[in-house]
Design an enzyme around this catalytic site. Structure first.
Site, mmCIF file in Angstrom:
data_model
loop_
_atom_site.group_PDB
_atom_site.id
_atom_site.type_symbol
_atom_site.label_atom_id
_atom_site.label_comp_id
_atom_site.label_asym_id
_atom_site.label_seq_id
_atom_site.Cartn_x
_atom_site.Cartn_y
_atom_site.Cartn_z
ATOM 1 N N ARG A 125 0.908 -1.171 0.000
ATOM 2 C CA ARG A 125 0.000 0.000 0.000
ATOM 3 C C ARG A 125 0.922 1.189 0.000
ATOM 4 N NH1 ARG A 125 -2.473 3.997 -0.772
ATOM 5 N NH2 ARG A 125 -4.360 4.692 0.318
ATOM 6 N N HIS A 128 1.834 7.187 1.576
ATOM 7 C CA HIS A 128 0.696 8.105 1.501
ATOM 8 C C HIS A 128 0.424 8.687 2.882
ATOM 9 C CE1 HIS A 128 -0.996 4.362 3.054
ATOM 10 N NE2 HIS A 128 -2.024 5.061 3.509
ATOM 11 N N HIS A 130 -3.217 10.598 5.159
ATOM 12 C CA HIS A 130 -4.659 10.787 5.127
ATOM 13 C C HIS A 130 -5.077 12.115 5.752
ATOM 14 C CE1 HIS A 130 -5.131 6.612 3.987
ATOM 15 N NE2 HIS A 130 -4.499 6.207 5.068
ATOM 16 N N GLU A 134 -6.048 7.222 11.050
ATOM 17 C CA GLU A 134 -6.169 5.819 10.635
ATOM 18 C C GLU A 134 -5.859 4.889 11.798
ATOM 19 O OE1 GLU A 134 -4.236 4.361 6.928
ATOM 20 O OE2 GLU A 134 -3.204 2.952 8.266
ATOM 21 N N HIS A 173 2.907 7.259 5.774
ATOM 22 C CA HIS A 173 3.170 5.876 6.153
ATOM 23 C C HIS A 173 2.979 4.942 4.966
ATOM 24 C CE1 HIS A 173 -1.149 6.643 6.797
ATOM 25 N NE2 HIS A 173 -1.343 5.364 6.501
ATOM 26 N N GLU A 196 -10.943 5.857 0.968
ATOM 27 C CA GLU A 196 -9.565 5.464 0.712
ATOM 28 C C GLU A 196 -9.080 5.951 -0.654
ATOM 29 O OE1 GLU A 196 -6.101 2.963 1.905
ATOM 30 O OE2 GLU A 196 -7.565 4.319 2.784
#
Length: 418
Positions: A125, A128, A130, A134, A173, A196
C-alpha cells in the site's frame, strides 16, 4: 416445508424488550418464555406469517430478524444499521485489493468509515497520508509498516494478527505484506465520509508536479526523474522486504528512531473483563497513547453469551464482525426499535446514547469490534442503572417485586451470564 421453517423460527425467538432483558440478566426469564410461546402460537394461526412470493432465500436465512422481526420491534422505521463488506466493490491490483464501507454505503454511519484491505507477500500500500486518523487491526498474516513522525523521525515495525496501529492525520506511512502469504487488515477512519480513494499518494503527487520543480526540490537533474509514475500506484507488487532490523537502521538515518509507538500488541494485555460467557479487551488512549481519536473494545461472546444491555454516552459505535453469528436490537427515540442479524464481515452502527445489546446466536464464538471516535471508552449498563436507583421507583416502573429487583446484578457485568 416453508411453514415448518417459519414455526421453527418463531419458536426459537427470544423476547428482548427493555424491561424483560433486565430481568433475564438477573433471575432468569419467565417473561421471555411466555413471550416465545405467544409468538409460536401466533405463527401457527396468523396467515400473514407466510411469504409465498419471490425471495432470495440465502439472504433471508442470514437475516431472519428482518424477514420475521420479533414482536418487540416497532412497526415504524429505524434506519438500517448494517452493511456487509460482501456488497462493497473491490479495487483489485497486482499486489492486493481494497474495499470500503463509508457513509455512502451506510448512511447512519456519520462518524466513522472502514476499509478492508489485502496485500500479497511483497504487496505494498504505497507511501501516503490521510486527511483523517487511521486506526487498524490485523486480521490475517503479517505486514511491515513504516512512518515518519511529526519530528521527522522514522518508525518501522512488523505486525501480526490482532495487533493494532494508529497514524494521526497527516503522518505519512506505508504497509507491505510479508511472507509467507501477506496480510489482511481492517482500517477504521475517524470520519464517516472518508474514502480510501481520496488519500494523498506519493505517486499521484509526483505526477502532478512540474519536473523542473521536482528537480529543484530534490537537487537532482530532471532527466533522472523521467521515469516517475504518471498515475497512482495505490497498491502494487514488489519483492518481500529483508530483515526488520535492516529496514529500521536504514530508515532511521541521522535523526534516529521515533519515540512514538504507533503499534499496540492487543493480545499481550489481559482481558479487561472476563466472565464464563466471554471477554472484552478495551484499548483507548490510556493504553495506546498515540490513538487520540479512536477507542476500541474487542469482544468475544461464547455461544449463548450476551453483551449486556447498555449505551455509550460519549460517542456512536461502529462495529466490525470478525467471526460467528449474532443479533442486535437497537432501541431508538420515538418509541422505535429494530433487530438485525450479523455475520463475519458485516459492519454495524449504533448512534450515540441508544440502548442496545449483542447476542451470540450461533454455535461458535462471536467476535466483533466496538469502535468509537473518541480518546476514551465509556459505556453505561442498564442493570447497573436499575440497581443503583431507589428500589421503589424501579419496581413502580417495571411492575416487579423486590425479589426480582434484588436478583438484577448490582454491578456492570459487560458480558452475561456472568
Amino acid at each position: 416445508m416453508k411453514n415448518d421453517a417459519i414455526k421453527d423460527q418463531f419458536s426459537r425467538r427470544k423476547f428482548l424488550g427493555v424491561s424483560s432483558a433486565a430481568l433475564a440478566a438477573g433471575a432468569g426469564s419467565l417473561l421471555a418464555g411466555s413471550a416465545s410461546a405467544q409468538e409460536a402460537s401466533k405463527a401457527r394461526t396468523d396467515r400473514s406469517a407466510t411469504d409465498p412470493g419471490p425471495a432470495n432465500k440465502s439472504l433471508d436465512a442470514q437475516n431472519s430478524d428482518s424477514e420475521w422481526p420479533p414482536s418487540t420491534d416497532s412497526k415504524s422505521l429505524v434506519p438500517t444499521f448494517k452493511y456487509p463488506f460482501s456488497l462493497a466493490n473491490k479495487r483489485t491490483y497486482e499486489g492486493g485489493w481494497s474495499r470500503e464501507v463509508t457513509v455512502r454505503e451506510l448512511p447512519v454511519s456519520k462518524t466513522m468509515a472502514g476499509v478492508n484491505m489485502r496485500l500479497t507477500a511483497g504487496g505494498v500500500r504505497e507511501l501516503h497520508w490521510h486527511t483523517a486518523g487511521e486506526w487498524a487491526i490485523m486480521l490475517y498474516g503479517t505486514a511491515r509498516i513504516t512512518a515518519v513522525d511529526a519530528d521527522g523521525k522514522s518508525f518501522v515495525a512488523d505486525v501480526k494478527k490482532n495487533d493494532l496501529w494508529y497514524f494521526p492525520t497527516g503522518i505519512p506511512h506505508s504497509i507491505q505484506g510479508l511472507g509467507p502469504d501477506g496480510a489482511e487488515f481492517m482500517l477504521v477512519f475517524d470520519d464517516g465520509e472518508f474514502s480510501e480513494s481520496e488519500t494523498i499518494l506519493l505517486s499521484d503527487s509526483m505526477a502532478h508536479l512540474p519536473s523542473e520543480v521536482l528537480s529543484k526540490n530534490f537537487g537532482v537533474a530532471a532527466q533522472a526523474l523521467k521515469n516517475l509514475p504518471r498515475q497512482e500506484l495505490f497498491i502494487f507488487q514488489t519483492a518481500v522486504p529483508g530483515p526488520l532490523e535492516t529496514d529500521q537502521k536504514a530508515a532511521a538515518g541521522a535523526p534516529g528512531k521515533s519515540s512514538s509507538d504507533f503499534v499496540f500488541r492487543t493480545m499481550e494485555m489481559p482481558p479487561t473483563v472476563r466472565t464464563k460467557s466471554g471477554e472484552v479487551r478495551i484499548v483507548d488512549s490510556s493504553k495506546f497513547k498515540v490513538a487520540t481519536t479512536v477507542a476500541m473494545a474487542m469482544v468475544t461472546l461464547h455461544p449463548g453469551g450476551l453483551r449486556e444491555l447498555h449505551w455509550h454516552p460519549n460517542a456512536s459505535e461502529w462495529q466490525y464482525y470478525i467471526g460467528g453469528k449474532g443479533r442486535m436490537t437497537v432501541v431508538a427515540t420515538g418509541n422505535k426499535a429494530r433487530t438485525m442479524d450479523f455475520q463475519a464481515g458485516d459492519v454495524g452502527y449504533v448512534e450515540k446514547t441508544l440502548l442496545h445489546y449483542i447476542e451470540n446466536t450461533g454455535d461458535t464464538d462471536l467476535v466483533f469490534l466496538e469502535m468509537f471516535k473518541s480518546s476514551f471508552y465509556q459505556d453505561l449498563s442498564l442493570s447497573d442503572w436499575l440497581s443503583h436507583t431507589p428500589p421503589e421507583l424501579v419496581m413502580a416502573h417495571l411492575n416487579i417485586d423486590r425479589a426480582t429487583l434484588d436478583a438484577i446484578p448490582k454491578d456492570k457485568l459487560v458480558v452475561v451470564p456472568s
